[in-house]
Scaffold this motif. Structure first.
Motif, PDB file in Angstrom:
ATOM      1  N   LEU A  19     -31.845  -2.884  15.212  1.00 49.99           N
ATOM      2  CA  LEU A  19     -31.649  -4.084  14.404  1.00 49.99           C
ATOM      3  C   LEU A  19     -31.950  -3.740  12.960  1.00 49.99           C
ATOM      4  O   LEU A  19     -32.998  -3.151  12.648  1.00 49.99           O
ATOM      5  CB  LEU A  19     -32.543  -5.214  14.910  1.00 49.99           C
ATOM      6  N   ASP A  20     -31.033  -4.076  12.080  1.00 44.59           N
ATOM      7  CA  ASP A  20     -31.114  -3.674  10.671  1.00 44.59           C
ATOM      8  C   ASP A  20     -32.300  -4.358   9.990  1.00 44.59           C
ATOM      9  O   ASP A  20     -32.350  -5.596   9.869  1.00 44.59           O
ATOM     10  CB  ASP A  20     -29.814  -4.044   9.968  1.00 44.59           C
ATOM     11  N   SER A  21     -33.274  -3.545   9.541  1.00 51.10           N
ATOM     12  CA  SER A  21     -34.470  -4.091   8.874  1.00 51.10           C
ATOM     13  C   SER A  21     -34.151  -4.678   7.506  1.00 51.10           C
ATOM     14  O   SER A  21     -34.957  -5.419   6.938  1.00 51.10           O
ATOM     15  CB  SER A  21     -35.526  -2.992   8.719  1.00 51.10           C
ATOM     16  N   GLY A  68     -39.847  -8.057  10.806  1.00 51.81           N
ATOM     17  CA  GLY A  68     -40.148  -7.452  12.098  1.00 51.81           C
ATOM     18  C   GLY A  68     -40.099  -8.418  13.262  1.00 51.81           C
ATOM     19  O   GLY A  68     -40.534  -8.053  14.368  1.00 51.81           O
ATOM     20  N   ALA A  69     -39.560  -9.596  13.082  1.00 53.90           N
ATOM     21  CA  ALA A  69     -39.528 -10.598  14.159  1.00 53.90           C
ATOM     22  C   ALA A  69     -38.097 -11.079  14.384  1.00 53.90           C
ATOM     23  O   ALA A  69     -37.391 -11.413  13.418  1.00 53.90           O
ATOM     24  CB  ALA A  69     -40.442 -11.772  13.832  1.00 53.90           C
ATOM     25  N   TRP A  70     -37.710 -11.122  15.695  1.00 58.28           N
ATOM     26  CA  TRP A  70     -36.355 -11.517  16.058  1.00 58.28           C
ATOM     27  C   TRP A  70     -36.399 -12.395  17.308  1.00 58.28           C
ATOM     28  O   TRP A  70     -37.179 -12.154  18.229  1.00 58.28           O
ATOM     29  CB  TRP A  70     -35.493 -10.293  16.366  1.00 58.28           C
ATOM     30  N   ASN A  71     -35.544 -13.415  17.309  1.00 57.68           N
ATOM     31  CA  ASN A  71     -35.305 -14.190  18.527  1.00 57.68           C
ATOM     32  C   ASN A  71     -34.049 -13.654  19.210  1.00 57.68           C
ATOM     33  O   ASN A  71     -33.114 -13.198  18.543  1.00 57.68           O
ATOM     34  CB  ASN A  71     -35.124 -15.679  18.219  1.00 57.68           C
ATOM     35  N   VAL A  72     -34.042 -13.716  20.545  1.00 57.63           N
ATOM     36  CA  VAL A  72     -32.912 -13.211  21.320  1.00 57.63           C
ATOM     37  C   VAL A  72     -32.378 -14.349  22.185  1.00 57.63           C
ATOM     38  O   VAL A  72     -33.145 -15.046  22.870  1.00 57.63           O
ATOM     39  CB  VAL A  72     -33.313 -12.016  22.203  1.00 57.63           C
ATOM     40  N   TYR A  73     -31.043 -14.516  22.168  1.00 60.00           N
ATOM     41  CA  TYR A  73     -30.372 -15.529  22.972  1.00 60.00           C
ATOM     42  C   TYR A  73     -29.282 -14.849  23.807  1.00 60.00           C
ATOM     43  O   TYR A  73     -28.854 -13.731  23.511  1.00 60.00           O
ATOM     44  CB  TYR A  73     -29.736 -16.614  22.092  1.00 60.00           C
ATOM     45  N   ALA A  74     -28.828 -15.533  24.847  1.00 63.85           N
ATOM     46  CA  ALA A  74     -27.770 -14.984  25.701  1.00 63.85           C
ATOM     47  C   ALA A  74     -26.852 -16.095  26.158  1.00 63.85           C
ATOM     48  O   ALA A  74     -27.280 -17.248  26.354  1.00 63.85           O
ATOM     49  CB  ALA A  74     -28.366 -14.271  26.912  1.00 63.85           C
ATOM     50  N   SER A  99     -44.295  -1.640  11.273  1.00 67.98           N
ATOM     51  CA  SER A  99     -43.774  -1.156  10.003  1.00 67.98           C
ATOM     52  C   SER A  99     -43.034   0.165  10.128  1.00 67.98           C
ATOM     53  O   SER A  99     -42.345   0.580   9.196  1.00 67.98           O
ATOM     54  CB  SER A  99     -44.927  -1.010   8.991  1.00 67.98           C
ATOM     55  N   SER A 100     -43.163   0.838  11.278  1.00 66.45           N
ATOM     56  CA  SER A 100     -42.427   2.083  11.512  1.00 66.45           C
ATOM     57  C   SER A 100     -41.117   1.840  12.241  1.00 66.45           C
ATOM     58  O   SER A 100     -40.381   2.782  12.550  1.00 66.45           O
ATOM     59  CB  SER A 100     -43.284   3.062  12.319  1.00 66.45           C
ATOM     60  N   GLY A 101     -40.828   0.577  12.565  1.00 62.18           N
ATOM     61  CA  GLY A 101     -39.584   0.245  13.250  1.00 62.18           C
ATOM     62  C   GLY A 101     -39.659   0.340  14.751  1.00 62.18           C
ATOM     63  O   GLY A 101     -38.637   0.206  15.431  1.00 62.18           O
ATOM     64  N   ALA A 102     -40.858   0.585  15.323  1.00 62.82           N
ATOM     65  CA  ALA A 102     -41.006   0.694  16.773  1.00 62.82           C
ATOM     66  C   ALA A 102     -41.236  -0.671  17.397  1.00 62.82           C
ATOM     67  O   ALA A 102     -41.876  -1.550  16.797  1.00 62.82           O
ATOM     68  CB  ALA A 102     -42.156   1.640  17.113  1.00 62.82           C
ATOM     69  N   LEU A 103     -40.733  -0.850  18.610  1.00 66.21           N
ATOM     70  CA  LEU A 103     -40.878  -2.104  19.336  1.00 66.21           C
ATOM     71  C   LEU A 103     -42.337  -2.282  19.769  1.00 66.21           C
ATOM     72  O   LEU A 103     -42.923  -1.398  20.393  1.00 66.21           O
ATOM     73  CB  LEU A 103     -39.956  -2.118  20.549  1.00 66.21           C
ATOM     74  N   GLN A 106     -36.068  -0.982  14.870  1.00 60.41           N
ATOM     75  CA  GLN A 106     -35.671  -1.739  13.683  1.00 60.41           C
ATOM     76  C   GLN A 106     -35.753  -0.796  12.492  1.00 60.41           C
ATOM     77  O   GLN A 106     -36.817  -0.592  11.904  1.00 60.41           O
ATOM     78  CB  GLN A 106     -36.584  -2.953  13.463  1.00 60.41           C
ATOM     79  N   TYR A 107     -34.618  -0.177  12.194  1.00 58.93           N
ATOM     80  CA  TYR A 107     -34.540   0.762  11.086  1.00 58.93           C
ATOM     81  C   TYR A 107     -33.607   0.214  10.010  1.00 58.93           C
ATOM     82  O   TYR A 107     -32.854  -0.761  10.242  1.00 58.93           O
ATOM     83  CB  TYR A 107     -34.027   2.129  11.552  1.00 58.93           C
ATOM     84  N   GLY A 108     -33.643   0.867   8.862  1.00 59.28           N
ATOM     85  CA  GLY A 108     -32.811   0.431   7.746  1.00 59.28           C
ATOM     86  C   GLY A 108     -31.402   0.954   7.830  1.00 59.28           C
ATOM     87  O   GLY A 108     -30.925   1.624   6.897  1.00 59.28           O
ATOM     88  N   SER A 109     -30.718   0.697   8.930  1.00 64.47           N
ATOM     89  CA  SER A 109     -29.319   1.074   9.119  1.00 64.47           C
ATOM     90  C   SER A 109     -28.613  -0.056   9.851  1.00 64.47           C
ATOM     91  O   SER A 109     -29.260  -0.978  10.373  1.00 64.47           O
ATOM     92  CB  SER A 109     -29.206   2.385   9.915  1.00 64.47           C
ATOM     93  N   GLU A 110     -27.303   0.021   9.859  1.00 66.68           N
ATOM     94  CA  GLU A 110     -26.519  -1.049  10.471  1.00 66.68           C
ATOM     95  C   GLU A 110     -26.968  -1.327  11.896  1.00 66.68           C
ATOM     96  O   GLU A 110     -27.264  -0.400  12.664  1.00 66.68           O
ATOM     97  CB  GLU A 110     -25.035  -0.695  10.464  1.00 66.68           C
ATOM     98  N   SER A 111     -27.009  -2.593  12.278  1.00 69.61           N
ATOM     99  CA  SER A 111     -27.338  -2.966  13.648  1.00 69.61           C
ATOM    100  C   SER A 111     -26.273  -2.419  14.585  1.00 69.61           C
ATOM    101  O   SER A 111     -25.071  -2.446  14.272  1.00 69.61           O
ATOM    102  CB  SER A 111     -27.430  -4.486  13.787  1.00 69.61           C
ATOM    103  N   GLY A 112     -26.718  -1.897  15.699  1.00 69.61           N
ATOM    104  CA  GLY A 112     -25.773  -1.325  16.652  1.00 69.61           C
ATOM    105  C   GLY A 112     -26.421  -1.074  17.996  1.00 69.61           C
ATOM    106  O   GLY A 112     -27.628  -1.274  18.178  1.00 69.61           O
TER     107      GLY A 112
END
Length: 410
Positions: free
Chosen positions: A167-169, A215-221, A239-243, A276-282
């Motif tokens: 997920l793009d930070s 660093g916070a995200w909601n998930v829906y389906a 802050s390191s992008g780890a879950l 969660q890194y600084g790159s496009e979500s994918g």
């Protein structure tokens, strides 16, 4: 006595030519093993035993020994053409009679059994209902054309859904709220996955990711673009992008109208490895273990003899395993003709096992083992035996001239 010696030489050379002729005639026979002529000298029996000046009475063929050396491997277009690279024999069965062969030209009969040109059935190890090979007493191998039943994504055997996403930070919270799966401006990222119900009907499970803060995200389906549900308590990253939140989250149920078991739920989604890194979500990995029903589309035979069925739904399943048999003294096997041998007291009992185990060779699918006859060597042997035959005939001719001279004495 020279007449008898010469005659024995003629007989021995004639039989050797028979062996050579048989080898030459079978130079194109798949799985054929050439034979060699063995000879021994003959002496008259004596009550007092042999003496230093005892003269032999000729030669005799003592044995015809087959040479079980490897033949050349040639490719074909039939996946049921199987060659053995190394030691061992195919184990064939017909009405309970077991024979052994090196000819791997097989095909299917109308009942699905793997047979050779003489309708003898190839034997091997069966599989259980889950497709696991069961080493036991070899049975006739049969390939069932029956389709494999569907497996629902919620089936315990199919496992949980696993999703590895980034997920793009750099994203901001959506400018429009609240979440509405029909409005892309209310979420940051989405991805879809095909899932299956108990009837094998395909559905699309789409997950949506909404940034709610650093660093916070909601998930829906949603299932098939309807009935949006919240997935777990969301995802958080350090802050390191780890879950840092729970990697495995529960997925609510969705109603179905296909006639399958309802409500449907995949159980959980495992987000282990998501970042969660600084790159496009994918998506780095997205999979599930369900599938629809599938018909048998093709087969392959591995080097270990396992017959794998390929199905139209992309699945593979073991259908059986070809076994090989070895003998301590293969030259003692009884040659039955038709590329078949039978065990004897000289060869000893067969040692049956999976290809590649012990002294057994490995299998090559879509190939055949050619005859091991060396035509150059056989033609040289033919010339040699022809010379031996001529020499023995000359011995008889010379003895006849000696006797004629003796008769003419006055």
């Amino acid at each position: 006595m020279s007449f008898q010696q010469g005659l024995s030489g003629l007989n021995a050379s004639s039989k050797a030519l028979d062996v050579t002729g048989n080898n030459v005639a079978n130079a194109g026979t798949v799985g054929f093993k050439s034979a060699a002529s063995h000879f021994s000298d003959v002496y008259a029996a004596s009550l007092s035993g042999g003496g230093a000046s005892q003269v032999g009475i000729g030669a005799q063929m003592s044995a015809v020994v087959q040479q079980f050396t490897q033949g050349n491997i040639t490719t074909t277009n039939n996946p049921l053409d199987i060659s053995i690279n190394g030691g061992g024999f195919f184990r064939m069965s017909q009405n309970g009679a077991v024979t052994f062969s090196r000819n791997g030209q097989f095909h299917l009969d109308n009942a699905g059994y793997i047979i050779n040109d003489k309708s003898q059935r190839l034997t091997g190890y069966p599989v259980d209902t889950n497709g696991n090979v069961v080493p036991s007493t070899p049975v006739d191998l049969v390939l069932s054309p029956a389709p494999i039943p569907p497996r629902a994504t919620s089936n315990p055997l199919s496992g949980n859904i696993t999703a590895v996403v980034n997920l793009d930070s750099r994203d901001s919270n959506p400018a429009v709220g609240p979440f509405n799966f029909a409005n892309p401006q209310t979420y940051n990222f989405s991805t879809g996955l095909s899932v299956y119900d108990t009837l094998g009907v395909s559905h699309t499970l789409t997950t949506y990711y909404v940034r709610t803060g650093p660093g916070a995200w909601n998930v829906y389906a949603t299932l098939d673009g309807a009935n949006p549900q919240t997935v777990g308590a969301g995802m958080t990253f350090n802050s390191s992008g780890a879950l840092t939140s729970a990697a495995t989250v529960a997925v609510p149920s969705f109603p179905l109208t296909t006639g399958a078991a309802t409500p449907w739920s995949p159980g959980t989604i495992d987000f282990t490895g998501s970042t969660q890194y600084g790159s496009e979500s994918g998506v780095d990995g997205l999979r599930q273990g369900g599938y629809t029903s599938g018909a048998l589309a093709g087969i392959t035979v591995g080097s270990d003899g396992v017959i794998q069925g390929r199905y139209s739904n992309g699945q593979t399943r073991a259908l059986g395993q070809v076994v090989l048999a070895s003998f301590r003294a293969p030259t003692g096997l009884v040659n039955l003709g038709g590329n078949q041998w039978a065990e004897s007291s000289v060869s000893g009992p067969p040692n049956v096992g999976a290809p590649g185990s012990g002294s057994l060779g490995v299998l090559n699918s879509s190939t055949i083992e050619e005859s091991n006859v060396d035509l150059t060597a056989e033609l040289v042997n033919m010339i040699t035996q022809q010379r031996n035959y001529q020499a023995s005939a000359q011995t008889i001719k010379t003895q006849d001239q000696v006797l004629q001279t003796l008769v003419n004495l006055r």
